[in-house]
Write an enzyme that holds these catalytic residues in place. Structure first.
Site, PDB file in Angstrom:
ATOM      1  N   TRP A  92       0.896  -3.036 -11.644  1.00 27.55           N
ATOM      2  CA  TRP A  92       2.082  -2.276 -11.209  1.00 27.55           C
ATOM      3  C   TRP A  92       3.278  -2.590 -12.085  1.00 27.55           C
ATOM      4  CZ3 TRP A  92       0.647   1.727  -8.864  1.00 27.55           C
ATOM      5  CH2 TRP A  92      -0.386   1.698  -7.933  1.00 27.55           C
ATOM      6  N   ASP A 143      10.223  -4.979  -7.420  1.00 23.71           N
ATOM      7  CA  ASP A 143       9.302  -4.167  -6.612  1.00 23.71           C
ATOM      8  C   ASP A 143       8.659  -5.100  -5.589  1.00 23.71           C
ATOM      9  OD1 ASP A 143       7.116  -2.792  -5.569  1.00 23.71           O
ATOM     10  OD2 ASP A 143       6.229  -2.275  -7.509  1.00 23.71           O
ATOM     11  N   LYS A 180       2.235  -0.343   2.261  1.00 26.05           N
ATOM     12  CA  LYS A 180       1.510  -1.602   2.252  1.00 26.05           C
ATOM     13  C   LYS A 180       1.799  -2.376   3.542  1.00 26.05           C
ATOM     14  CE  LYS A 180       0.213  -0.275  -1.682  1.00 26.05           C
ATOM     15  NZ  LYS A 180       0.740  -0.541  -3.007  1.00 26.05           N
TER      16      LYS A 180
HETATM   17  C1  LIG Z   1       0.927   0.256  -4.226  1.00 26.44           C
HETATM   18  C2  LIG Z   1       1.970  -0.259  -5.130  1.00 26.44           C
HETATM   19  C3  LIG Z   1       2.735   0.581  -5.939  1.00 26.44           C
HETATM   20  C4  LIG Z   1       2.505   2.081  -5.994  1.00 26.44           C
HETATM   21  O1  LIG Z   1       2.928   2.682  -4.833  1.00 26.44           O
HETATM   22  P1  LIG Z   1       2.900   4.281  -4.682  1.00 26.44           P
HETATM   23  O2  LIG Z   1       3.656   4.483  -3.418  1.00 26.44           O
HETATM   24  O3  LIG Z   1       1.471   4.676  -4.608  1.00 26.44           O
HETATM   25  O4  LIG Z   1       3.584   4.856  -5.850  1.00 26.44           O
HETATM   26  C5  LIG Z   1       3.711   0.034  -6.731  1.00 26.44           C
HETATM   27  N1  LIG Z   1       3.938  -1.281  -6.735  1.00 26.44           N
HETATM   28  C6  LIG Z   1       3.219  -2.138  -5.972  1.00 26.44           C
HETATM   29  C7  LIG Z   1       3.518  -3.594  -6.013  1.00 26.44           C
HETATM   30  C8  LIG Z   1       2.212  -1.653  -5.149  1.00 26.44           C
HETATM   31  O5  LIG Z   1       1.507  -2.500  -4.390  1.00 26.44           O
END
Ligand SMILES: *Cc1c(COP(=O)(O)O)cnc(C)c1O
Length: 360
Positions: free
Chosen positions: A101, A171, A195
């Site tokens: 990511w 993030d 998540k």
């Molecule tokens: C799942 C995830 C993403 C991507 O998320 P989307 O909503 O599918 O764009 C980005 N960063 C992390 C750390 C993730 O776990």
């Protein structure tokens, strides 16, 4: 069939209490004769939902008044572009690449400027967090970027990097609301909600006000400007009403259950059960350096691909679902987010013990 223990990395398990409440509200939300999915986002009823959600997340995370809370669409992935589009003044940014990511965010940012990976853990398959106490952060970098919890590899920054005074952007998708954080240490802290918080498609971005530019490059689409969303209370266009509503219920569930301090204690206890077992197992082993372990995503292997596949299959038959590791890593991964009860982790460990005896 009843509910299973769902170890999915995302979309992931939600609190049963919240699902029941949403089900009860489905036909007739608070006497208005319709569901939240069917009401106008301009209605008073929905305005109350989004206002309460914002107030509750502010309370939970202790978000200072000089930060905006934005409920945006496009998932976490759209932020990979939105961040450089809004934050790059010098068109320079420094990224710490600790997994897929972070790498995707890094590659996306390269479209908008001079972007450098100042640290990476790619040399050991992203199984650790590099030492970030003295990185070659550039004098004129607009920001330093991290992915705080690496969902796929199961690592977590337990100490934030020394950004040498530069704005930190993080993030937190897969550790969102899993423990208290000090929001003032970040310029932007954001996460896709699927998540640990709610239904997919919504991303919550907590942005320090002074970072929101008055003007951006003419080529930046209106929908990609933080300013537009901040000025319109996250309702420049129709927001993801349903996800905002469910997140709001999850925030209330968290507040009722002691907030993020209590959640952290619960998450530590859950992770300890699993890591203690892995550290003593003769068959299974964790893949992450102990000092970098995530409380949320726990990858592990037997060292034998056939046995891994057998484990995943038999676990599923025993009501323990979605334990297959990410397609790029293999093995297994147990995601044990806020809504995973300790009983679920205990059931997993009991099953692993049994599997170990049967396959010794
Ligand atoms: C799942 C995830 C993403 C991507 O998320 P989307 O909503 O599918 O764009 C980005 N960063 C992390 C750390 C993730 O776990």
């Amino acid at each position: 069939m009843g509910r299973v223990y769902n170890f999915s990395a995302g979309p992931a398990v939600l609190p049963e209490e919240v699902l029941r409440e949403a089900a009860a509200d489905m036909m007739d939300y608070k006497g208005c004769g319709m569901s939240v999915m069917e009401m106008s986002h301009r209605s008073k009823m929905f305005q109350n939902i989004i206002d309460e959600a914002e107030a509750d997340i502010r309370k939970l995370m202790n978000i200072p008044d000089n930060y905006k809370v934005l409920f945006l669409q496009g998932g976490a992935s759209l932020q990979f572009a939105m961040i450089p589009m809004n934050l790059m003044k010098n068109h320079k940014a420094d990224y710490i690449v600790t997994g897929q990511w972070a790498k995707k965010a890094y590659q996306e940012a390269k479209k908008y400027g001079d972007v450098v990976a100042v640290a990476s853990s790619a040399d050991k398959t992203f199984s650790y967090i590099p030492d970030c106490s003295d990185l070659p952060i550039r004098e004129d970098a607009d920001y330093v970027y991290i992915c705080e919890n690496n969902t796929i590899y199961g690592t977590k920054f337990h100490t934030l990097p020394n950004t040498k005074g530069k704005t930190l952007v993080s993030d937190v998708s897969s550790c969102f609301l899993s423990e208290p954080i000090d929001v003032t240490k970040y310029g932007i802290v954001y996460g896709g909600v699927q998540k640990n918080v709610g239904p997919a498609g919504l991303v919550i971005a907590i942005v320090r006000e002074d970072l929101i530019p008055e003007t951006v490059d003419d080529s930046v689409p209106t929908m990609m400007q933080y300013k537009i969303h901040a000025e319109n209370g996250s309702m420049y266009n129709t927001p993801n009403c349903w996800s905002i509503y469910i997140c709001g219920l999850v925030f209330k569930w968290l507040l009722k259950n002691g907030g993020l301090e209590a959640m952290k204690a619960k998450n530590e206890a859950k992770a300890k059960i699993l890591y203690d077992f892995l550290d003593n197992s003769k068959l299974f082993r964790g893949t992450v350096e102990p000092g970098s372990r995530s409380l949320m995503n726990v990858p592990f292997v037997t060292g034998n691909e056939e046995l891994d596949a057998k484990f995943v299959k038999e676990a599923k038959a025993a009501g323990l679902e979605n334990l297959k590791g990410h397609r790029t890593v293999g093995g297994m991964r147990a995601s044990i987010y806020n809504a995973m009860p300790v009983e679920g982790v205990q059931a997993l460990v009991d099953f692993m013990k049994k599997f170990e005896e049967e396959n010794a």
